[in-house]
Design a protein around this motif. Structure first.
Motif, short mmCIF file in Angstrom:
data_model
loop_
_atom_site.label_atom_id
_atom_site.label_comp_id
_atom_site.label_asym_id
_atom_site.label_seq_id
_atom_site.Cartn_x
_atom_site.Cartn_y
_atom_site.Cartn_z
N TYR A 18 0.81 -1.22 0.00
CA TYR A 18 0.00 0.00 0.00
C TYR A 18 0.84 1.27 0.00
N LEU A 19 1.97 1.26 0.70
CA LEU A 19 2.76 2.49 0.85
C LEU A 19 3.35 2.94 -0.47
N LEU A 20 3.99 2.03 -1.20
CA LEU A 20 4.63 2.40 -2.46
C LEU A 20 3.64 2.90 -3.51
N PRO A 21 2.54 2.20 -3.79
CA PRO A 21 1.61 2.75 -4.80
C PRO A 21 0.93 4.04 -4.35
N THR A 22 0.75 4.24 -3.05
CA THR A 22 0.14 5.48 -2.59
C THR A 22 1.01 6.69 -2.91
N VAL A 23 2.33 6.53 -2.80
CA VAL A 23 3.25 7.64 -3.04
C VAL A 23 3.60 7.77 -4.52
N LEU A 24 3.76 6.65 -5.21
CA LEU A 24 4.30 6.67 -6.56
C LEU A 24 3.24 6.49 -7.65
N ASN A 25 1.99 6.26 -7.27
CA ASN A 25 0.97 5.95 -8.27
C ASN A 25 -0.33 6.66 -7.88
N THR A 26 -0.40 7.93 -8.16
CA THR A 26 -1.57 8.72 -7.79
C THR A 26 -2.58 8.88 -8.92
N ASN A 27 -2.30 8.32 -10.07
CA ASN A 27 -3.23 8.39 -11.19
C ASN A 27 -4.45 7.50 -10.90
N PRO A 28 -5.66 8.04 -10.91
CA PRO A 28 -6.84 7.21 -10.58
C PRO A 28 -7.01 6.01 -11.51
N GLU A 29 -6.58 6.13 -12.76
CA GLU A 29 -6.75 5.02 -13.70
C GLU A 29 -5.78 3.88 -13.45
N ASN A 30 -4.69 4.13 -12.73
CA ASN A 30 -3.68 3.10 -12.50
C ASN A 30 -3.65 2.60 -11.06
#
Length: 312
Positions: free
Chosen positions: A245-257
């Motif tokens: 959860y931590l990594l995608p929350t910081v590095l992946n903020t695009n709603p589609e991804n």
């Protein structure tokens, strides 16, 4: 002619029985063994009791979540521990379509599948070289990977964010795959290095004598022999990457991804205002099922891989 009751020289005198009793018998014979067996039985009962309590603590919340996902919102609050009056599959359909769980699920499959393949491929190659070949800097590289396991990922989030931004990898699925691979490599190399050291070297030597190159020996001989270890470390990486959860929350903020962990948080926040708790539990069970299925299918391989990697 007289007879004598004197025993031969050096013999032992056997005392005569008194009052018709037989020869003296050691009453304490076998007592230590009985004590050990009784202690073992008590320990066995205690350990089984602890395991049963632990199993109930783990299984009951899972069963309750599955049961709640088929209830209505009213039934969840009025009778939370009762069985559902009917199986409301519309909760799952609503979470799959309206809450966009299908998109989150697909993104998670792409990211975890790509990172898992890359982690196992690169990790097994590095572990094989570190375990089978001696060269200057071998131990240094090995301990460098070990040091990566002790480095808190939270300390690398800010520089990692700017590195991915400069490389145009921010808010992309392939950028998240590369980060997952780098995050999982230290443990994978550590685990597989110990596993490759337990494999017989005579097989690799025979392949080299037959004219096989190092690449062919690795992919066609050693890698199939390391299958239990690959499955074991693959399961551990799958669990960690699926629930990340931590990594995608910081590095992946695009709603589609967004991936499943981000989608569940967003679903919890949005459904908390709408009151669609049944849809929230349906989405939660959707996220849990692949993990449970993977462990149930590969549980024997996990145990075999751990045993083979630990015992030489």
């Amino acid at each position: 002619m007289k007879t004598t009751d004197t025993p031969p020289t050096g013999g032992a005198t056997i005392p005569a029985p008194r009052d018709g009793a037989g020869p003296a018998v050691r009453k304490t014979a076998g007592a230590p063994g009985k004590e050990k067996r009784s202690e073992g039985a008590v320990l066995n009962v205690f350990s089984h009791g602890v395991l049963i309590i632990w199993a109930v603590m783990v299984v009951m919340p899972l069963l309750w979540a599955v049961m709640t996902s088929f209830k209505t919102d009213k039934a969840i609050f009025t009778s939370p521990w009762a069985l559902p009056d009917a199986l409301h599959f519309e909760n799952w359909a609503r979470a799959w379509t309206e809450a966009h769980m299908s998109e989150y699920f697909l993104n998670t499959l792409i990211v975890v599948g790509g990172s898992l393949v890359g982690t196992l491929l690169l990790g097994s190659m590095a572990a094989y070289v570190l375990a089978r070949f001696e060269f200057p800097g071998n131990r240094f590289l090995y301990f460098l990977f070990i040091g990566g396991m002790s480095f808190p990922i939270i300390l690398a989030l800010v520089p990692l964010f700017y590195v991915m931004q400069n490389m145009a990898l921010l808010n992309t699925l392939h950028g998240l795959i590369l980060v997952y691979i780098a995050y999982s490599l230290p443990f994978t190399v550590f685990f597989l290095t110990a596993f490759f050291r337990t494999l017989p070297s005579s097989v690799a030597e025979a392949a080299c004598i037959d004219g096989a190159s190092h690449t062919r020996t690795f992919f066609q001989v050693m890698l199939p022999m390391a299958r239990p270890g690959l499955i074991s470390v693959g399961i551990f990486n799958f669990l960690g990457q699926w629930n990340q959860y931590l990594l995608p929350t910081v590095l992946n903020t695009n709603p589609e991804n967004k991936v499943l962990s981000q989608g569940l948080v967003q679903l919890a926040v949005s459904q908390g205002y709408k009151g669609d708790w049944s849809g929230l539990f349906a989405g939660l069970v959707m996220a849990m099922l692949p993990v449970l299925a993977a462990y149930v299918v590969f549980q024997r391989q996990v145990v075999a891989g751990l045993t083979a990697g630990a015992v030489k």
